[in-house]
Structure formats: structure tokens, C-alpha cells
Enzyme design. Structure first.
Site, PDB file in Angstrom:
ATOM      1  N   ASP A   1       0.759  -1.178   0.001  1.00 14.20           N
ATOM      2  CA  ASP A   1       0.125   0.104   0.195  1.00 14.20           C
ATOM      3  C   ASP A   1       0.807   1.376  -0.087  1.00 14.20           C
ATOM      4  O   ASP A   1       1.838   1.330   0.625  1.00 14.20           O
ATOM      5  CB  ASP A   1      -0.924   0.029   1.260  1.00 14.20           C
ATOM      6  CG  ASP A   1      -2.114  -0.789   1.241  1.00 14.20           C
ATOM      7  OD1 ASP A   1      -2.193  -1.585   0.245  1.00 14.20           O
ATOM      8  OD2 ASP A   1      -2.935  -0.859   2.118  1.00 14.20           O
TER       9      ASP A   1
ATOM     10  N   LYS B   1      -8.241   0.501  -5.236  1.00 19.63           N
ATOM     11  CA  LYS B   1      -9.417   0.147  -4.723  1.00 19.63           C
ATOM     12  C   LYS B   1     -10.653   0.950  -4.999  1.00 19.63           C
ATOM     13  O   LYS B   1     -10.654   2.106  -5.255  1.00 19.63           O
ATOM     14  CB  LYS B   1      -9.177   0.265  -3.245  1.00 19.63           C
ATOM     15  CG  LYS B   1      -8.224  -0.771  -2.668  1.00 19.63           C
ATOM     16  CD  LYS B   1      -8.327  -0.519  -0.947  1.00 19.63           C
ATOM     17  CE  LYS B   1      -7.011  -1.180  -0.324  1.00 19.63           C
ATOM     18  NZ  LYS B   1      -7.123  -2.542  -0.125  1.00 19.63           N
TER      19      LYS B   1
ATOM     20  N   ARG C   1      -7.008 -20.649   7.696  1.00 17.24           N
ATOM     21  CA  ARG C   1      -7.304 -22.119   7.994  1.00 17.24           C
ATOM     22  C   ARG C   1      -8.711 -22.467   7.659  1.00 17.24           C
ATOM     23  O   ARG C   1      -8.731 -23.511   7.418  1.00 17.24           O
ATOM     24  CB  ARG C   1      -7.071 -22.080   9.496  1.00 17.24           C
ATOM     25  CG  ARG C   1      -5.767 -22.083  10.111  1.00 17.24           C
ATOM     26  CD  ARG C   1      -5.601 -22.545  11.774  1.00 17.24           C
ATOM     27  NE  ARG C   1      -4.299 -22.472  11.902  1.00 17.24           N
ATOM     28  CZ  ARG C   1      -3.657 -23.693  11.936  1.00 17.24           C
ATOM     29  NH1 ARG C   1      -3.941 -24.441  11.496  1.00 17.24           N
ATOM     30  NH2 ARG C   1      -2.406 -23.623  12.676  1.00 17.24           N
TER      31      ARG C   1
ATOM     32  N   GLY D   1      -3.227  -7.296   8.234  1.00 20.05           N
ATOM     33  CA  GLY D   1      -2.694  -7.530   9.450  1.00 20.05           C
ATOM     34  C   GLY D   1      -1.259  -7.812   9.412  1.00 20.05           C
ATOM     35  O   GLY D   1      -0.488  -8.057  10.348  1.00 20.05           O
TER      36      GLY D   1
ATOM     37  N   SER E   1      -0.782  -1.134   6.042  1.00 17.04           N
ATOM     38  CA  SER E   1      -0.219   0.033   6.973  1.00 17.04           C
ATOM     39  C   SER E   1       1.149  -0.566   7.467  1.00 17.04           C
ATOM     40  O   SER E   1       2.023   0.219   7.900  1.00 17.04           O
ATOM     41  CB  SER E   1      -1.208   0.257   7.943  1.00 17.04           C
ATOM     42  OG  SER E   1      -2.684   0.203   7.795  1.00 17.04           O
TER      43      SER E   1
END
Lengths: 323, 199
Positions: free
Chosen positions: A53, A110, A194, A243, A265
Site C-alpha cells: 500500500d 481500490k 485455516r 494485519g 499499513s
């Protein structure tokens, strides 16, 4: 006829006949554009890589020099979007163009979920891939974009196999997890990986009748579910997003079997972005080599502070948007 | 026969499976190996440089020491096949983007390339083109943000042109294509490369 003139004519033809796939003539040769093979092929070229990003031309150059395979051009990184609140929309095309002019690697951008007009603008601008993203405020609570109508490939988020297959059925050329964006916390992305892997495994044990039931539960044609069984994986390139804040985070999800990573980020919210960017690129490549991971992890800049996802209220979760 | 596919980033598995299919079709018994470490070069009969992002692959080649290792092996005669980004890495001369990003290249083939010569992803295309040296019908060439060869000299010869630009070249036991044969079912280019590797 120059290539540019040829393409303009091709675009006019598409508008006129509203063709999903275009057939044109280049000299003696018939030319196809916007095919599934070209869209999925573009996604394949990103495999094993890091998509970063960025919010400025300067950041885009830092990402390119660090070895990013592509950049995602944004007005603000997810951590700041989360903080700012309000309606988050497509970035200003002038901002995206500035980034496209600054680097030679692919540039993605986006648009809001279901906002096909924003997607048309991004296609006209010439971005290389469109992320129909839950990080922006959704524009349609019922439908996603009919991505088969576009020549530019799309990437979409998915928390589980059903979401992934619905997006692929709509024409997504790439799937990514919907880890809780802007938190610097990998826990949600791990949950999505998962779950998706477990659901793929479960499909393998089903007979034809069972697959039909699953296909109807997921809301997709049974052929798509059968393709997953045949391949033993999603039929398109699958990245992790949401994340990732350290090289070890990237290595963790690569070991689970994703094809590459998006870092939002995590790079430009760290204290030394070029160093963090290089370290995450190295870790994504050498994800299965602990000594290389050790080298990539030593003396790192401070990662972003991050958020404990359990402290977020349900309405603050971006991943629940557009399922 | 042992063929390696440079596996630092990009469409690696596609080349692994295309090469295996080409071996089956020629009745060659062999091994196709993922190359990500400098120790993996020794003992190879040929190396494939896949498509991907050439700035990323170039940088990872430099940090892993593979850049020098492959360059030395090619100069001693290791046959190589490059597609798209792989072709960029083989070129002796790059364009202004290559210079600006100080992208590491192998610089083994007498060609000058231009990156993204046909435009961005929106302009990517598929077309059937004849390739000199390849028997049978024209080849379905898949161009994705593809480079073109701007100039050839020395031992490099053009194998195919499109809109007045060179899009495939051969020099000794080096084959380079601006498009992606590994994204099609047609294995004729991989078979050609395996024949070159047999020597």
C-alpha cells in the site's frame, strides 16, 4: 496503424458491441483482450511477491526499490481510514496517476464493493488491477461488481471458501483474505486461511451429491466446486491481506500455502519503511528458511503499534462487509 | 536430464508443469527442479527464467548470489529460456526504467529491451503468431504487460515480429520470448528448449 490507434478503435468496438471478450484484427492477426487467461495470468505473475500500500509517488518508489511486485495506490492507508471514520471512497484518480507515472511496476487501486462506476473510472485510468475492497465503505449491500464486464482484472477479499468462490464466479482473477485491515494484527487473516483450507479439504471427501449441496449452499455452479476438488486449491491465485506487520507475519502465512502477500499499513506505519519493505520481501521469498528469516528479522525498525481485534466492536469490523 | 526453473518470484509452477509435459511429449526422462539457492545451479542441463516482476526477481537474484552464479554458468554454456521478465533479465541493455531502478540484470544476450512496450494490463492481449524455427501452426502468444526487443546485435537473431517489433529471439543456446508459452497448453517452445539442452 500504430498500436495506440489500434487500441482506441478496439475500445470503441467494445463499447458499441458490449463484448465481454474482444476480438480484433492486428494486421493479419486476430487479437483477444480481456480474456480470463490474461486476467489470471497477470495474477500469476504476482506470485511469491509482496504488494504494498502506498499513498504517494515517493512511497511507490521506495516500494519498487525494495522489490515489491506491485503497489496499491491509496489516499490513506487502512490504519488511517479506520481512524478517520466517515465514508471511505475510491482515491482521487489524479493521486493514482501520479503513482502510475512514478513507477514501472503494476499499480492497483481500490473501489467500493458494488461500485461499478468507480471501477469504470479506474479502468479508464488504466490501473493494472482493481481491488473491490471492504476497506472502503460498501456501495451495494446486495451485489458485488459484475467483474466479467471489465478488461482489467479484479482481486476480491474472502474469509472462507464460499465467499472466495462467489467472487471467482463473478469474475475475480485473484482472491485475498480479509484479515482485519489497519490493525497490524495477523490473527484474523490466519483464521480465514485455516477456514478456507479446511473447507477445501472437506470438499475432497464429498461425492457428487454432496458437492451439489455445497455448491448450492455457496451459491455457485457445481463445476466451480468440482474444479477446487480437482486442483486441491482455489482455481485462482490466493494472497493473504490484512494485519501483516513483520517479516515473520509474511513467512507465517506463506507457510500456510498462500501465493503471496499484501502489506497495507505495516510498511509505511513502521519507523523505517525502506528497511521494513526489504525485510518483508526477503521473508516472503525465503519463508521456509529459518536462518534467512532470522536475518530478515534482526534489527528491524519498530513495527506499527497495532490493535487487539477483540477490542473492536462488531460494527468496526471491516471484514464482515460484502460476503 | 535436469532442468531448473528460477523460483524466486512469478509464474514458476506453470513452467514446472509445462516442462514436465514437454518431457512427456518427447519421451525424455528427467527432473524439473525449483531453483532458489545458488547451490541449485550445479548439475543443471538447462535453466528457465520465468515471468514475474523483473525488478523483484533481479533484486532477489542479487541478494541470493544467484545473479553471478547463473551468469557464470550461462557464459560456460548453460542453455536458458526466458519468458517476459525472464527475457528482460537476459538482456545486455535495458531501458530508462531499468536504469532508474538500478535493476540487476544477467546481461548475457545481445538485445536491448523496452519494458511494458505494449501498454499496461488493460492492453494485454493474445494473438497467434508464426515463429521461425517452430514447425506447425502459429503459436498462441499471451502478452501480459509485455516487453519488446528494441534492438538486436552480435549473435542474436529475431524469431518473430509483431507490429514491427521483435518479440522473440535466439542466440546460441539461449531462447527469449516476450510472451508466456507456459500459460498455454502448447508445449512446442518448451520442447524446442529441451532439444537445445540435449546439445
Amino acid at each position: 496503424m500504430t498500436f495506440a490507434v489500434f487500441l482506441c478503435k478496439a475500445l470503441l468496438l467494445k463499447r458499441y458491441f458490449n463484448l465481454d471478450i474482444q476480438l480484433m484484427v492486428m494486421g493479419e492477426n486476430k487479437v483477444l483482450v480481456g480474456t480470463e487467461r490474461l486476467k489470471r495470468g497477470f495474477a500469476s505473475m504476482c506470485k511469491g511477491g509482496v504488494i504494498m500500500d502506498v499513498t504517494s509517488a515517493e512511497q511507490a518508489r521506495i516500494a519498487e526499490e525494495a522489490g515489491a511486485v506491485a503497489v496499491m495506490a491509496l489516499q490513506a492507508v487502512p490504519a488511517d481510514i479506520r481512524k478517520a471514520g466517515g465514508v471511505a471512497r475510491m482515491a482521487d484518480p489524479a493521486k493514482i496517476r501520479e503513482i502510475m507515472d512514478a513507477v514501472s511496476i503494476p499499480v492497483m487501486a481500490k473501489c467500493r464493493i458494488g461500485h461499478f462506476a468507480e471501477a469504470q473510472i479506474l479502468e479508464a485510468l488504466g490501473v493494472d488491477m482493481i481491488d473491490e475492497s471492504e476497506v472502503l465503505t460498501p456501495a451495494d449491500q446486495e451485489y458485488h461488481i459484475d467483474k466479467k464486464k471489465f478488461k482489467v482484472p479484479f482481486v476480491c477479499g474472502a474469509r472462507d471458501l464460499g465467499e472466495a468462490l462467489r467472487r471467482i464466479n463473478e469474475g475475480a482473477a485473484m482472491i485475498r483474505t480479509k484479515g482485519e485491515a489497519g490493525t497490524g494484527n495477523i490473527v484474523e487473516a490466519v483464521k480465514h486461511i485455516r477456514l478456507t483450507l479446511r473447507q477445501i479439504d472437506e470438499l475432497k471427501s464429498l461425492d457428487r451429491k454432496g458437492l451439489e449441496v455445497k455448491a448450492s449452499e455457496y451459491g455457485v455452479p457445481v463445476g466451480l466446486v468440482e474444479e477446487v476438488v480437482r486442483l486441491g486449491r482455489l482455481p485462482v491465485v490466493w494472497f493473504c491481506a490484512g494485519g501483516i506487520a513483520t517479516p515473520a507475519d509474511a513467512a507465517l502465512v506463506m507457510q500456510f500455502g498462500v501465493d503471496g502477500v499484501f502489506v497495507g499499513s505495516g510498511i509505511f506505519k513502521s519507523s523505517d519503511p525502506p528497511k521494513m519493505a526489504r525485510a518483508i520481501v526477503e521473508a516472503t521469498r525465503h519463508y521456509d528458511d529459518p536462518s534467512a528469516l532470522l536475518r530478515a528479522s534482526e534489527n528491524l525498525p519498530l513495527p506499527m503499534k497495532g490493535v487487539d481485534v477483540r477490542e473492536l466492536k462488531p460494527e468496526q469490523l471491516l471484514q464482515a462487509r460484502g460476503i | 536430464m535436469k532442468i531448473g526453473v528460477l523460483g524466486l518470484q512469478g509464474a514458476v509452477s506453470e513452467h514446472l508443469s509445462a516442462t514436465k509435459r514437454a518431457m512427456d511429449s518427447l519421451g525424455i526422462r528427467g527432473e524439473v527442479r525449483w531453483v532458489s539457492h545458488r547451490d541449485h545451479i550445479d548439475g543443471l542441463d538447462g535453466l528457465i527464467l520465468p515471468g514475474g516482476e523483473s525488478t523483484t526477481i533481479g533484486r532477489l537474484m542479487a541478494t541470493t548470489g544467484l545473479l553471478q552464479e547463473i551468469k557464470d554458468a550461462v557464459e560456460k554454456g548453460l542453455p536458458i529460456l526466458g519468458t517476459c521478465a525472464g527475457l528482460i533479465l537476459m538482456a545486455k541493455e535495458g531501458d530508462k526504467h531499468v536504469e532508474r531502478t538500478k535493476q540487476p540484470l544477467l546481461r548475457v544476450m545481445d538485445i536491448k529491451i523496452i519494458r511494458n512496450a505494449f501498454g499496461r494490463q488493460r492492453e494485454s492481449f493474445e494473438v497467434d503468431i508464426p515463429i521461425r524455427g517452430l514447425k506447425g501452426k502459429p503459436f498462441r502468444a499471451v502478452f501480459i504487460r509485455a516487453p519488446a526487443i528494441e534492438r538486436l546485435w552480435g549473435g542474436a537473431e529475431s524469431l518473430a515480429e509483431l507490429e514491427g517489433r521483435t518479440v522473440a529471439a535466439k542466440q546460441g543456446r539461449m531462447l527469449a520470448f516476450c510472451f508466456h508459452p507456459e500459460l498455454t497448453e502448447d508445449t512446442r517452445i518448451h520442447e524446442w528448449f529441451l532439444e537445445l539442452c540435449k546439445g
